[in-house]
Design a protein around this motif. Sequence first.
Motif, short mmCIF file in Angstrom:
data_model
loop_
_atom_site.label_atom_id
_atom_site.label_comp_id
_atom_site.label_asym_id
_atom_site.label_seq_id
_atom_site.Cartn_x
_atom_site.Cartn_y
_atom_site.Cartn_z
N ARG A 214 0.84 -1.21 0.00
CA ARG A 214 0.00 0.00 0.00
C ARG A 214 0.87 1.25 0.00
O ARG A 214 0.59 2.22 -0.72
CB ARG A 214 -0.93 -0.01 1.23
CG ARG A 214 -1.87 -1.19 1.28
CD ARG A 214 -2.99 -1.00 2.31
NE ARG A 214 -2.53 -0.87 3.69
CZ ARG A 214 -2.34 -1.90 4.54
NH1 ARG A 214 -2.57 -3.13 4.14
NH2 ARG A 214 -1.96 -1.68 5.78
N THR A 217 2.39 1.98 -3.36
CA THR A 217 1.39 2.52 -4.28
C THR A 217 1.18 4.01 -4.00
O THR A 217 1.17 4.84 -4.91
CB THR A 217 0.06 1.75 -4.13
OG1 THR A 217 0.34 0.35 -4.16
CG2 THR A 217 -0.92 2.10 -5.24
N ALA A 218 1.07 4.33 -2.71
CA ALA A 218 0.77 5.72 -2.33
C ALA A 218 1.95 6.67 -2.58
O ALA A 218 1.75 7.86 -2.77
CB ALA A 218 0.38 5.77 -0.85
N GLU A 254 -6.96 -3.44 -1.83
CA GLU A 254 -6.51 -2.21 -1.15
C GLU A 254 -5.62 -1.38 -2.09
O GLU A 254 -5.76 -0.16 -2.18
CB GLU A 254 -5.74 -2.57 0.12
CG GLU A 254 -6.59 -3.29 1.16
CD GLU A 254 -5.80 -4.04 2.22
OE1 GLU A 254 -6.44 -4.58 3.14
OE2 GLU A 254 -4.55 -4.10 2.13
N ARG A 256 -5.59 -1.40 -5.33
CA ARG A 256 -6.41 -0.84 -6.42
C ARG A 256 -7.09 0.45 -5.97
O ARG A 256 -7.12 1.44 -6.70
CB ARG A 256 -7.45 -1.87 -6.86
CG ARG A 256 -7.65 -1.91 -8.35
CD ARG A 256 -8.70 -2.89 -8.83
NE ARG A 256 -9.01 -3.98 -7.92
CZ ARG A 256 -8.49 -5.21 -8.02
NH1 ARG A 256 -7.65 -5.50 -8.97
NH2 ARG A 256 -8.83 -6.15 -7.16
N ALA A 257 -7.61 0.42 -4.75
CA ALA A 257 -8.32 1.61 -4.23
C ALA A 257 -7.34 2.79 -4.11
O ALA A 257 -7.70 3.93 -4.44
CB ALA A 257 -8.95 1.29 -2.88
N ILE A 258 -6.14 2.52 -3.63
CA ILE A 258 -5.14 3.61 -3.49
C ILE A 258 -4.72 4.11 -4.87
O ILE A 258 -4.66 5.32 -5.11
CB ILE A 258 -3.91 3.13 -2.68
CG1 ILE A 258 -4.33 2.78 -1.26
CG2 ILE A 258 -2.81 4.19 -2.67
CD1 ILE A 258 -3.28 2.00 -0.47
N GLN A 260 -6.35 4.09 -7.61
CA GLN A 260 -7.43 4.85 -8.26
C GLN A 260 -7.56 6.26 -7.67
O GLN A 260 -7.95 7.18 -8.36
CB GLN A 260 -8.77 4.10 -8.13
CG GLN A 260 -8.96 3.09 -9.26
CD GLN A 260 -10.04 2.06 -8.96
OE1 GLN A 260 -10.77 2.19 -7.99
NE2 GLN A 260 -10.10 1.04 -9.80
N ALA A 261 -7.21 6.38 -6.40
CA ALA A 261 -7.32 7.69 -5.73
C ALA A 261 -6.15 8.61 -6.07
O ALA A 261 -6.18 9.80 -5.75
CB ALA A 261 -7.39 7.48 -4.22
N MET A 262 -5.11 8.07 -6.71
CA MET A 262 -3.90 8.87 -6.97
C MET A 262 -4.10 9.79 -8.18
O MET A 262 -4.73 9.45 -9.14
CB MET A 262 -2.70 7.96 -7.23
CG MET A 262 -2.32 7.10 -6.05
SD MET A 262 -1.25 7.91 -4.87
CE MET A 262 0.20 8.21 -5.84
#
Length: 262
Positions: A214, A217-218, A254, A256-258, A260-262
């Motif tokens: 995570r 990704t972030a 998790e 994927r959600a991060i 997509q938010a980027m």
Amino acid sequence: VSREVKPDNTQLNIGGLTIGGAAFHVIAGPCSVESREQILSTAHAVKKAGATMLRGGAFKPRTSPYEFQGLKGDGLALLAEARQETGLLVTTEVKDTATLDAVAEHTDILQIGARNMQNFSLLEAVGERRKPVLLKRGMSATIKELLMAAEYIVARGNTQVILCERGIRTFETMTRNTLDLNAVPMLKALSHLPVFVDPSHGIGVRKAVPAMMRAATAVGADGIIVEVHPDPPRAKSDGAQSLDFSEFEKSMNEVRAIAQAM
Ligand code: PEP
Ligand code: MN
């Protein structure tokens, strides 16, 4: 590889995928290819969970010569079969120049391992090819040394290089390595090349890998490479840091959600 020379991001087009563009990519699979059943079941599981590429070592650079050294040519053939059956692109490590032809024939991305980051003959040899390279940071290499290793490849005309942070040696012994997430924004600022992170080798502790997936990704990586095994306690290499299928699937949701938010 400097951004001063080329301000725009380099994008790699590999078998219909764009690396270094808007999409976040996940390469997943076992540390080593161990058997037909193991690599095929893992390929199907990681594909279902959303990975776009399969990893698996066939020529393994092990610390001890008495440890499992990989299935070698048979491992390459099994990767080719998994690629054919799932449509996943494949990456595997090229350990030396002697096996480069054989490995290049069976892989979409040539992985250069941490232990070989400054094997200049190998860097020059992959630089002569026109095949993408995933270049892993040496465990005691500075960011500048990683960039210079990439220069060796690009200087020979192969511009398709992905940089990979995989953890460095520090005084800390509780984790296998210290995942240097600092390297990601630094590399992105200094270089136009895509940047991946290997959270598995980076921390080396299975329970802690999802958090670093995570985080990677972030922090703005273009993708991650993660070790996944059908039965981690029985893995022939790196079982202590490999996720099982359900752990990987949960982490992928998790990630994927991060992404997509980027
Ligand atoms: C691997 O990917 O299994 C591996 C050996 O990685 P590294 O070269 O980063 O140690
Ligand atoms: Mn490994």
